[in-house]
Design an enzyme around this catalytic site. Structure first.
Site, PDB file in Angstrom:
ATOM      1  N   LYS A  86      -2.955  -8.366  -2.426  1.00 34.58           N
ATOM      2  CA  LYS A  86      -2.243  -8.484  -3.702  1.00 34.58           C
ATOM      3  C   LYS A  86      -2.464  -9.835  -4.374  1.00 34.58           C
ATOM      4  CE  LYS A  86       1.042  -4.830  -3.464  1.00 34.58           C
ATOM      5  NZ  LYS A  86       2.350  -4.327  -3.801  1.00 34.58           N
ATOM      6  N   LYS A 109      -7.527   1.563  -2.878  1.00 38.99           N
ATOM      7  CA  LYS A 109      -6.495   2.594  -2.828  1.00 38.99           C
ATOM      8  C   LYS A 109      -5.902   2.817  -4.209  1.00 38.99           C
ATOM      9  CE  LYS A 109      -1.987   0.498  -1.947  1.00 38.99           C
ATOM     10  NZ  LYS A 109      -0.945   1.388  -2.447  1.00 38.99           N
ATOM     11  N   LYS A 143      -0.129   1.383  -7.934  1.00 36.04           N
ATOM     12  CA  LYS A 143       0.650   1.221  -9.162  1.00 36.04           C
ATOM     13  C   LYS A 143       0.115   0.070  -9.987  1.00 36.04           C
ATOM     14  CE  LYS A 143       4.981   2.958  -7.350  1.00 36.04           C
ATOM     15  NZ  LYS A 143       5.607   2.426  -6.138  1.00 36.04           N
TER      16      LYS A 143
HETATM   17  P1  ATP Z   1       1.883  -1.286  -5.278  1.00 29.78           P
HETATM   18  O1  ATP Z   1       0.428  -1.135  -5.532  1.00 29.78           O
HETATM   19  O2  ATP Z   1       2.653  -1.949  -6.375  1.00 29.78           O
HETATM   20  O3  ATP Z   1       2.200  -1.806  -3.888  1.00 29.78           O
HETATM   21  P2  ATP Z   1       2.106   1.341  -4.305  1.00 29.78           P
HETATM   22  O4  ATP Z   1       1.389   2.342  -5.099  1.00 29.78           O
HETATM   23  O5  ATP Z   1       1.486   0.858  -3.043  1.00 29.78           O
HETATM   24  O6  ATP Z   1       2.449   0.180  -5.285  1.00 29.78           O
HETATM   25  P3  ATP Z   1       4.625   1.442  -2.954  1.00 29.78           P
HETATM   26  O7  ATP Z   1       5.957   1.596  -3.593  1.00 29.78           O
HETATM   27  O8  ATP Z   1       4.226   0.098  -2.424  1.00 29.78           O
HETATM   28  O9  ATP Z   1       3.535   1.926  -3.997  1.00 29.78           O
HETATM   29  O10 ATP Z   1       4.466   2.493  -1.795  1.00 29.78           O
HETATM   30  C1  ATP Z   1       5.252   3.662  -1.709  1.00 29.78           C
HETATM   31  C2  ATP Z   1       4.729   4.578  -0.637  1.00 29.78           C
HETATM   32  O11 ATP Z   1       3.518   5.173  -1.079  1.00 29.78           O
HETATM   33  C3  ATP Z   1       4.408   3.915   0.697  1.00 29.78           C
HETATM   34  O12 ATP Z   1       4.823   4.788   1.740  1.00 29.78           O
HETATM   35  C4  ATP Z   1       2.913   3.801   0.689  1.00 29.78           C
HETATM   36  O13 ATP Z   1       2.375   3.838   1.985  1.00 29.78           O
HETATM   37  C5  ATP Z   1       2.514   5.026  -0.101  1.00 29.78           C
HETATM   38  N1  ATP Z   1       1.255   4.843  -0.804  1.00 29.78           N
HETATM   39  C6  ATP Z   1       0.999   3.919  -1.742  1.00 29.78           C
HETATM   40  N2  ATP Z   1      -0.251   4.028  -2.203  1.00 29.78           N
HETATM   41  C7  ATP Z   1      -0.808   5.059  -1.524  1.00 29.78           C
HETATM   42  C8  ATP Z   1      -2.091   5.680  -1.534  1.00 29.78           C
HETATM   43  N3  ATP Z   1      -3.043   5.253  -2.356  1.00 29.78           N
HETATM   44  N4  ATP Z   1      -2.317   6.706  -0.708  1.00 29.78           N
HETATM   45  C9  ATP Z   1      -1.346   7.160   0.122  1.00 29.78           C
HETATM   46  N5  ATP Z   1      -0.127   6.624   0.194  1.00 29.78           N
HETATM   47  C10 ATP Z   1       0.162   5.590  -0.616  1.00 29.78           C
HETATM   48 MG    MG Z   2       2.361  -0.800  -1.952  1.00 27.68          MG
END
Ligand code: ATP
Ligand code: MG
Length: 329
Positions: free
Chosen positions: A112, A195, A198
């Protein structure tokens, strides 16, 4: 029933397909078997800058998406992290038994801060995994279903629980991560080496649950693939096609080898259309239900307040044990 804990950040206006497949889809199927706590982790979200007004709305939107995605707030405890004060309190206690080197090895912080640099990153972003450990340990959690990006944080949680128990006497339950073998990680449609996130820069690579169906279909049809032309899974050589296979598999329940057989000899156009159709069929009803729930924000707030009380009753008891064990009571 064994206790389950998981959460997501209200850090965007919508969940994405990775969150849906890696988290929500798994969670909803676990509610019968487990005593589940699902959190909206707003304290985690503020580790990067958030606009207060927008954040407040995103908390409600996320609550609505949890429910629309199948989380039943009468069966499972669906609450907002900051409504339960014990999270921040236990985080402090745990930070005092976490090594600086240990915390420095967490790859999410490195990922990050890869773009913006560590100099301007907040200390909160650095200590994020310790707050996550507090979240999990407060509820005597046995099982933590997360995407594989969070596995390292659950390992840290286990280490901290074991260390605390050894040093101060048995206080915490040591949790286990549960990771879906297939579709555990969904990648960005435009840059399938990273990956789906968000915080991606290119919106075209991310399928949002609240995107209009036509937009979702378009994003999938424009996903980056390769020039080889065959539909088979190969993470190193064919990350784009492999990602689409994982997505289709999660949508249909058909394992990837079955899909490879089904699409043998077909072109990418036909394949992508099948993926787009499957994703739209799954997400369109979730989107509609979310919008319905958002039309009554007072009801959502009432529900979150009631669930926060349930959560606090459990969390406060655990925090009390930890304070006692450390000689602070
Ligand atoms: P950020 O990028 O801001 O960290 P994020 O998309 O990773 O956001 P989180 O709120 O951190 O979202 O994660 C929420 C859940 O979604 C966690 O259980 C995480 O493991 C899962 N997750 C996040 N991104 C992925 C992905 N690309 N594939 C599968 N699971 C995911
Ligand atoms: Mg995350």
């Amino acid at each position: 029933k064994p206790r389950l804990y998981s959460g997501m950040q209200p850090s965007s206006g919508s969940l994405h397909l990775g969150n849906y497949i890696g988290a929500l889809q798994q969670w909803r199927g676990m509610q019968d078997e487990y005593d589940a706590f699902f959190s909206i982790v707003d304290l985690h979200a503020i580790t990067v800058a958030q606009d207060p007004k927008v954040l407040r709305e995103q908390v409600r939107t996320l609550a609505a998406q949890y429910i629309a995605g199948g989380i039943d707030p009468d069966r499972s405890c669906l609450y907002v992290q900051s409504h339960v004060a014990a999270h921040a309190q236990l985080q402090w206690l745990l930070s005092t038994i976490t090594g600086f080197g240990e915390a420095s090895r967490m790859t999410q912080f490195k990922d990050k801060t890869a773009k913006g640099g560590q100099e301007t990153a907040s200390v909160g972003l650095f200590t994020y995994p310790i707050l996550m450990a507090a979240d999990i340990l407060l509820y005597d959690t046995e099982v933590v279903p997360v995407g594989d990006d969070q596995k390292q944080h659950v390992e840290l949680t286990r280490d901290l629980a074991e260390r605390f128990n050894k040093r101060f006497g048995s206080t915490f339950t040591v949790p286990k991560p549960v990771i879906l073998a297939n579709g555990a990680r969904i990648y960005d449609l435009q840059s399938p080496a990273s990956k789906m996130s968000k915080s991606a820069d290119n919106d075209k690579g991310v399928v949002w649950l609240l995107d209009e169906p036509a937009r979702t279909a378009k994003k999938i049809r424009s996903a980056v693939t390769d020039t080889e032309g065959s539909i088979r899974a190969d993470r190193a050589e064919k990350p784009g096609v492999t990602n689409l296979l994982d997505i289709l598999s999660a949508m249909t329940g058909t394992p990837v080898p079955g899909l490879e057989a089904e699409f043998a000899g077909q072109g990418y156009g036909v394949f992508k259309t099948a993926v787009a159709d499957a994703v739209v069929a799954e997400l369109a009803p979730v989107r509609e239900r979310t919008l319905e729930l958002l039309a009554d924000p007072a009801e959502l707030d009432r529900l979150l307040a009631a669930n926060a009380e349930r959560a606090a009753a459990v969390a406060d008891a655990t925090l009390g044990r930890a304070l006692e064990a450390m000689g602070l009571r």
